[in-house]
Enzyme design. Structure first.
Site, PDB file in Angstrom:
ATOM      1  N   SER A  49       0.867  -1.325  -0.089  1.00  0.00           N
ATOM      2  CA  SER A  49       0.015  -0.073   0.026  1.00  0.00           C
ATOM      3  C   SER A  49       0.940   1.246  -0.133  1.00  0.00           C
ATOM      4  O   SER A  49       0.506   2.141  -0.192  1.00  0.00           O
ATOM      5  CB  SER A  49      -1.047   0.169   1.301  1.00  0.00           C
ATOM      6  OG  SER A  49      -0.561  -0.849   2.220  1.00  0.00           O
ATOM      7  N   HIS A  54      -3.292  -3.001  -5.706  1.00  0.00           N
ATOM      8  CA  HIS A  54      -3.479  -2.634  -4.325  1.00  0.00           C
ATOM      9  C   HIS A  54      -4.809  -2.743  -4.146  1.00  0.00           C
ATOM     10  O   HIS A  54      -5.871  -2.267  -4.564  1.00  0.00           O
ATOM     11  CB  HIS A  54      -3.168  -1.068  -4.312  1.00  0.00           C
ATOM     12  CG  HIS A  54      -3.429  -0.838  -2.853  1.00  0.00           C
ATOM     13  ND1 HIS A  54      -3.571   0.631  -2.581  1.00  0.00           N
ATOM     14  CD2 HIS A  54      -3.193  -1.359  -1.659  1.00  0.00           C
ATOM     15  CE1 HIS A  54      -3.510   0.619  -1.050  1.00  0.00           C
ATOM     16  NE2 HIS A  54      -3.430  -0.646  -0.562  1.00  0.00           N
TER      17      HIS A  54
END
Ligand code: 3H9
Length: 669
Positions: free
Chosen positions: A391, A412
């Protein structure tokens, strides 16, 4: 007579379509030799609803109710032949006809509430007369789309046919010569107050108590007490009011922004590679969530973790997910065994050799990631694509240490990965166009909403979220308290406020990230020490029993903690800040403005190409209320001049380190 609606691509009920239909119905009525008419859609579908592009303007005559009146007032039978979808106004038109015949697989529904409105052409008045109040509340208030077999079961259509729709419709029409079957003449089946209340409460909860859901319930209940023409007039008035509301405008904006995003995503300069087999590296919460998302979408999945216990826990999470669904009747036993037959797990790197796509979801540590990618490269096929679920780590740095960085990119996911819609596709410096196109097609196949981001710290969503969090911390220092900010945002429509979210994710994670970045922080920039003080006191959030709130074992909800307020007040005092009261409006305004400012930075920095993608990301990954449209929508509603004035004020109150962006870019399409 055959009346064909031909308005590609989805036969939207535009003004021209309504004019054409009305003209054809009058012609049919006038020609004595014609005994029945069939309305059908050209191309791949019947009418998918009103043309919602017309909804921001005054609606031109003839209105849809006028067309439906003409059908009902016509002395001869009119049959609707349905295929593709019959949604919104399209379904309402069908309900105005004397009979309905559909091709297998046709989808029906009144999805108006998802656009902030209610059906405006009799949907709330005719449907209950046919299927009762409770079922109508269930379908209309959730905008549920049902398939032809359920529609047949409910009695909404007369017949399903596998082929030759028009031929079969003509046979049905012929059998109805001389008769009319108007739904308006039916009486709504009786129901008990308790049942209606239960259905209404359920719908309101599911529909987040939005005004269109409340109105829809009121309209549906009117069918028990009012003559249909009165009910229709009240429905139309309510529809018109809702149509012109900012909330409905925001939901239309979201609808078209998503369409634009998907259209843009399809226009890539490379073909996606076929993906069948996925390897997920790391069996933590994220890894097992990604495995579930992939299994549910039909992929073969192997999950790998070198820690035997972690692997066993990850596998258990996947199996339990499907076991719970089986128990609640959401999935069949056959489906579960089919899904799990595509699932395997291993501690051996050799298990990834047949994977087309390998998704790394291990601990957020760059050294660990480098080691994992080296292993992946040693075992993966040379043509496999390699994605990192990091992230915030630098994926270019990860790719740079691989032999072929063109196949490395970011995927992500957001937690829980099997639920959250958003996926950020991170395009690195060397990522090939094929890898991006494949990532997009994979994300779409998972039923997710992908946005493309450049490889920068926080990508799109966390960059905006960080700016928003920072602004919340500024307000703590200036006079607000966590519970007040959380409540303001929850009342605004977020599922949870930022401090409750922080407590849930664990304050130590952000703390260690701040520590790793401390070296780059400019001492003259404003820095709020409250979160660090909480961590130094061992307050790591829910998992430690204390964070911004207290979490006693017997309390389900966070409890306000006076000692946190003392820490906050001491922080203000240490900086000589005189605390002042904040209103809900002050809080929300500052947060939205800080998001708008960060989005402008993202556009200027070329992290994201279209500002509206940021609104889509916030709605699908960060719990931003869809009916508010998103910060870009709000900025455009405010207008460039007002926004500039307000951002100047935000810069003043935010203090040193706040970088005002060039917000002109937000207004470019
Ligand atoms: C209503 O009916 C109110 C009533 O009560 C009447 C009151 C009087 N209008 O999604 P796609 C465009 S409210 C205008 O990519 P798919 C879309 O933007 C309405 N345009 O295709 C795109 O344009 P472009 C109730 C519309 O095959 C193109 O059509 N109805 C509308 O994946 C293709 O769309 C709904 O809420 C519209 N209503 O899915 C249905 N719908 O090519 C909403 C689509 O320029 N629509 N467009 O980018 C859908 O659910 C899906 O679009 C549908 C097709 C299933 C129809």
């Amino acid at each position: 007579m055959i009346i064909t609606v031909d308005n590609p691509p989805i036969n939207a009920g535009s003004t021209e379509v309504r004019q054409g239909l009305l003209h054809a119905i009058h012609e049919f009525q006038d020609k004595a030799q014609l005994k029945a008419a069939v309305i059908i859609g050209a191309g791949s579908t019947f009418i998918a609803g009103s043309d919602i592009k017309e909804f921001s303007l005054p609606l031109a005559e003839p209105h849809l109710p006028t067309v439906i009146n003409a059908i009902e007032n016509c002395s001869k039978p009119i049959i609707c032949a349905l295929h593709g979808v019959a949604l919104g106004g399209g379904f309402e038109l069908a309900l105005g006809c004397d009979a309905r015949i559909a091709l297998t697989g046709t989808v029906f529904g009144l999805p108006e509430v998802t656009l902030g409105i209610i059906p405006g052409a009799g949907g709330t008045q005719r449907l209950p007369r046919f299927i009762g109040v409770e079922k109508s509340i269930e379908l209309i208030c959730a905008g549920t789309r049902i398939k032809a077999d359920e529609a047949l079961q409910l009695g909404l259509i007369n017949q399903i046919v596998k082929d030759d729709l028009i031929g079969n419709a003509i046979v049905l029409a012929t059998s109805m010569f001389g008769s009319k079957k108007r739904i308006r003449e039916l009486t709504t089946p009786k129901s008990t107050a308790a049942n209606i209340l239960a259905a209404s409460n359920k719908a309101l909860k599911l529909g987040k108590n939005r005004p269109q859901v409340q109105k829809a319930i009121e309209m549906i209940c009117n069918t028990l007490i009012l003559p249909i023409d009165e009910g229709l007039a009240i429905e139309r008035e309510a529809f018109e009011k809702l149509r012109l509301s900012t909330e409905a405008k925001a939901l239309r904006y979201q609808f078209f922004a998503e369409r634009k995003l998907f259209k843009g995503l399809g226009a890539h300069d490379a073909e996606a590679k076929p993906i069948n087999q996925i390897a997920v590296i790391g069996a933590g919460t994220m890894g097992s969530g990604i495995a579930i998302a992939c299994l549910s979408a039909g992929y073969g999945v192997v999950i790998l973790d070198q820690n035997v216990n972690a692997l066993a826990n990850g596998v258990k999470r996947v199996e339990q997910f499907y076991a719970v669904r089986l128990k609640s009747g959401k999935i069949s036993a056959e489906k579960v065994s089919e899904l799990l037959s595509r699932f395997s797990h291993s501690v051996q790197w050799g298990s990834i050799v047949s994977a087309d796509l390998i998704i790394e979801a291990v601990f957020e540590d760059i050294t660990v990631k480098h080691e994992v990618f080296q292993k992946i490269e040693a075992y993966a096929r040379a043509d496999a694509l390699l994605a990192s679920n990091t992230s915030y780590l630098d994926i270019d740095a990860i790719a740079a240490k691989t032999a072929n960085p063109s196949r490395v990119f970011g995927l992500h996911f957001f937690s829980p990965a099997q639920v959250m819609k958003l996926i950020e596709i991170v395009r690195c410096k060397a990522t090939s166009a094929v890898a991006v196109a494949t990532g997009l097609s994979f994300a779409k196949h998972l039923g997710k909403t992908p946005v493309i981001s450049a490889n920068v710290f926080g990508f799109i969503g966390n960059r905006i979220y960080t700016a928003y969090r920072r602004q919340c911390e500024f307000m703590l220092e200036e006079g607000a308290y966590p519970e007040q900010i959380d409540k303001a945002l929850e009342d605004y429509g977020f599922a949870m406020g930022p401090f409750a979210v922080a407590d849930m994710s664990g304050l130590d994670i952000a703390w260690s990230m701040r520590q790793s970045q401390a070296i780059n922080r400019k001492p003259e920039h404003r820095y709020v020490t409250i979160p660090d003080t909480l961590c130094l006191a061992g307050r790591f959030g829910r998992k430690s029993g204390f964070g911004y709130y207290q979490y006693p074992e017997d309390a389900g909800k966070p409890i306000v903690d006076p000692s946190v307020n003392l820490i906050i007040e001491a922080a203000s005092q240490a900086k000589g800040i005189e605390r002042k009261p904040f209103t809900t409006v002050d809080i929300v305004d500052r947060i939205i403005l800080s998001m708008i400012n960060e989005i402008a930075h993202l556009i200027v920095d070329k992290v994201v190409s279209d500002p509206t993608d940021c609104d889509i990301a916030l709605v699908n990954g960060y719990g931003f209320p869809r009916w508010r449209g998103g910060p870009v929508f709000i900025a455009r509603e405010l207008g460039i001049d007002t926004l500039k004035v307000q951002l100047k004020q935000l810069a003043v109150v935010s203090g040193p380190g706040f970088l005002a962006a060039n917000t002109d870019v937000i207004f470019r399409d």
